[in-house]
Design an enzyme around this catalytic site. Sequence first.
Site, PDB file in Angstrom:
ATOM      1  CG  ASN A  80      -3.670  24.930 -25.184  1.00  0.00           C
ATOM      2  OD1 ASN A  80      -4.265  25.561 -26.059  1.00  0.00           O
ATOM      3  ND2 ASN A  80      -4.303  24.168 -24.305  1.00  0.00           N
ATOM      4  CG  HIS A 126     -11.183  29.887 -17.896  1.00  0.00           C
ATOM      5  ND1 HIS A 126     -10.309  30.075 -16.843  1.00  0.00           N
ATOM      6  CD2 HIS A 126     -10.478  29.315 -18.903  1.00  0.00           C
ATOM      7  CE1 HIS A 126      -9.123  29.611 -17.209  1.00  0.00           C
ATOM      8  NE2 HIS A 126      -9.196  29.147 -18.433  1.00  0.00           N
ATOM      9  CG  ASP A 143     -11.856  27.310 -22.127  1.00  0.00           C
ATOM     10  OD1 ASP A 143     -11.714  26.951 -20.949  1.00  0.00           O
ATOM     11  OD2 ASP A 143     -11.003  27.082 -23.018  1.00  0.00           O
TER      12      ASP A 143
END
Lengths: 310, 430, 180
Positions: free
Chosen positions: B101, B238, B311
């Site tokens: 992203n 996650h 993350d």
Amino acid sequence: MLSHKHLLGLENFPREDIQNIIDTAFNFREVLDRPIKKVPSLQGVTVVNLFFENSTRTRISFELAQKRLSADTVNFSASTSSLKKGEGFKDTAQNIEAMKIDAVVMRHPAPGAPKHLTEFIDAKVINAGDGTHEHPTQAILDMMSLQEKFGEIKDLNVAIVGDIDHSRVARSNIFGLVTMGANVTLCGPPNLIPDTITDLGVTVNYNIDEVVEWADAINVLRIQRERMGIGLIPSEREYRKLFGITGERIGRNKKEIVIMHPGPINRGVEIDSGVADSDQAIILDQVLNGVASRMSILYLLLGAKDGGMK
Amino acid sequence: MKIKKLPKKLLFQNTEILDPVKRTNKKGNILLVNGKIAELGIFESPSDIKSIDCNGLTLTHGFCDLHVHFREPGNEDKETLESGSRAALAGGFTRVCTMPNTNPPIDSPESVSYIIEKSKDCPIYVHPIGAVTKGQQGIEISEMGLMNEMGAVAFSDDGLPIQNGLVMRKALEYSTMLGVPIINHAEDDCLRCDGVMNEGIISTRLGLPGNPNMAESTMVYRDLKLAEMTGARLHVPHVSTATSVEHIKLMKNNNNNITAEVTPHHLFFNDESLVNYDTNLKVAPPIRNDISRKAMVKGILEGVIDCIATDHAPHTLHDKETTFDLAAFGMIGLESCFGIVKRVLVDNEGLSLINFVELLTTAPRKIMGFNCDLLKVGTEAELVLFDPNEKWIFNNKNVFSKSINSPFYGQKLVGKIKYTISKGYISEIS
Amino acid sequence: MNNNVQIMNSKDISQKLIRISHEIIENHTDIGNVVILGIHNRGVPIADRIKELIFDITNINLPIGSLDITFHRDDFRGRLSMPEIRGTDIHFSLDDKVVILVDDVLYSGRTIRAALDEINSFGRPSIVRLAVLVDRGHRELPIRADFVGKNIPTHSGEHVEVHLEETDGKEGVFLVKENN
């Protein structure tokens, strides 16, 4: 003589009938080689070509077949909007039949439409393609071409490559080839091959190189952009890389496999220009066999008093 | 932190060698020659070469993080491949997988190539994860075949969920011919709405819009069932809710294609920590209540969750120093991971050191198909040395990322990374 | 009770074909322009024999082809069953040629009419002649044979059966009375 009144599809179509149609089609190939390509067998027979979907090739092929048999041919190209205008399917069909016709060759975007038609009219119905369901005359000409090339379809290794889920050519070929005893393997993007398809007696292999090595003949399906909703194939170049019948792929093989394609070809996507124009491709033979096959089907369904029924 | 090229010969003397593959933890030496393991175990230490006295230290595989955001291309002010590599080394990580992203997103073979090429100069191994859909729009699947060929190891639209079930299904089906996992950031857009923290008594008290557990667990369930139907590989990122863990546990009973990860912050924090509107605790999925936190701990101890993944999500001060509703989601996590997770699982829960190290080394590597047997003679040195007993307090001097958005400052930790070795470099973490 | 009378045996058939071959040669001084077309089913082996006989006499190999008239029948749609198709095989143009059509039995003349119709698809012969082994009368169309092996008059309720080695494994021409 055929055991069914209509030709709606090859699912459950008897092996003897398929063989009969193919053998008779070879006789009509000979007629197509004569200086005057006409026989009077269907003189006085009227056939309506009812096409609800755009198709130049198939319609011309049917028209030629009809004319070569001396039948009278009427073309009805309905856009779906004329259907929406109010004249329903049933009315269209019955109106046409009221004009005393013997057979309807129909192409329609809805699976099952030809079957539906048989419930409203007495004439014989030939399915020229019903949505994503079947295209039996294409499969017959494909099998005729295979028999021409190999002598026999039984035990032949035939691969069908492409968007299987949306392909009526694939379905009819699967039904027909399995009935005739060929070994069929499907190849293509996994999201375009329904996982229940193996119930029809075929195997699935996503590795095109393995498939090319195994096959005696490959039927290359056209990538139909108009049938894809959410971009199911990411891009043409990705498709070509993963599944394209390219010169390199074919070249790697020692065996000379036969290349088929129902047309029209997307050059450089599912098949390279060089391969489509090579000696291994029998694409133009398929076109000629298409007229002969359709002559055979019309002859066997419409000849003889009770339309070919035992 | 000093990053230096490995000397031609380097000896680590007298270290505990923790081998998560053989499951042993024995004292010994390791000799590196030309960046490769030349000898390991008990052997006569050659005297004429550079050596590091590792008394009290433990040496093991370099850690592997399946889920980081290195922000390059497009947001180099937050992080770059280079600065992210430094953060990784500081945390003992030698291998990471970067999420796509970025701006523009990594959704083509050309952009995958860009990451591969650029990270050749990084001192750690960087594996790009490609986007599942073009532009991460969630509509058309991307050129996964070509991207995989260029080096993409998995596919994810992370940051965004693949909201459309048909697209998720088609993507899973498509991926089966590539054999790599699809990683879906499971948060139903509709149920999540404008939630900025866990929906519960705390969000009610704080007056902040809540993001309910179900936004995650319903989508996790959908993804698991689609994976089952298509036979595809699914990796759940996650995980944050107890129900998600239950779904995963049930599915794993007869499906080997499902894996899952949990972050350090979901093991460490519960939503009570957010009472001060600390934006560094604003993450997606949100930090949940303590029941969920305990379920995460139980989940990883029981093996339902396979590994740890940070993350790591760097953001500039500008993006974080604002009101809670407007702050960006995410926290950095590479540098604090080892100490924080050790505190929860080893110090508090009594997990053995070997089992703990597995969660950072062999478990993530297995999911991605990376080589797991790193303590073998002849392999490239990809190692980390840590002091399992050193007490320290995490502060901003321990951060090497370009960004500093961490909620862990001031935490008292036991266990510190001392050296990280990878790609022919040795980093001394001071 | 079936009455099966043998009218010709193997030797008779042979004699008739020899005579027909001589007649064909006599009638066509420019024998090089002649082609032979046998009509399926039994017209084909008879045509082959005539070709061989002509070769024995003149040392000339006449072009030979076969005609399957199934697609040109005029009774096609009225039949209840499909006749078996054996296939037409003509590899040369018929333009300006002398075509000798050959069949085993001439009866209503409709087969010959269909054959004439089919011949048109292959060119425009200068002359078409008909050679048959047996003429059993009862023409329904104005068609006549130019070369006839034997005239066998029949009544209704009778038909003529020709057996040949090539198609039936034995030789003979029989007059068969049908049971009513």
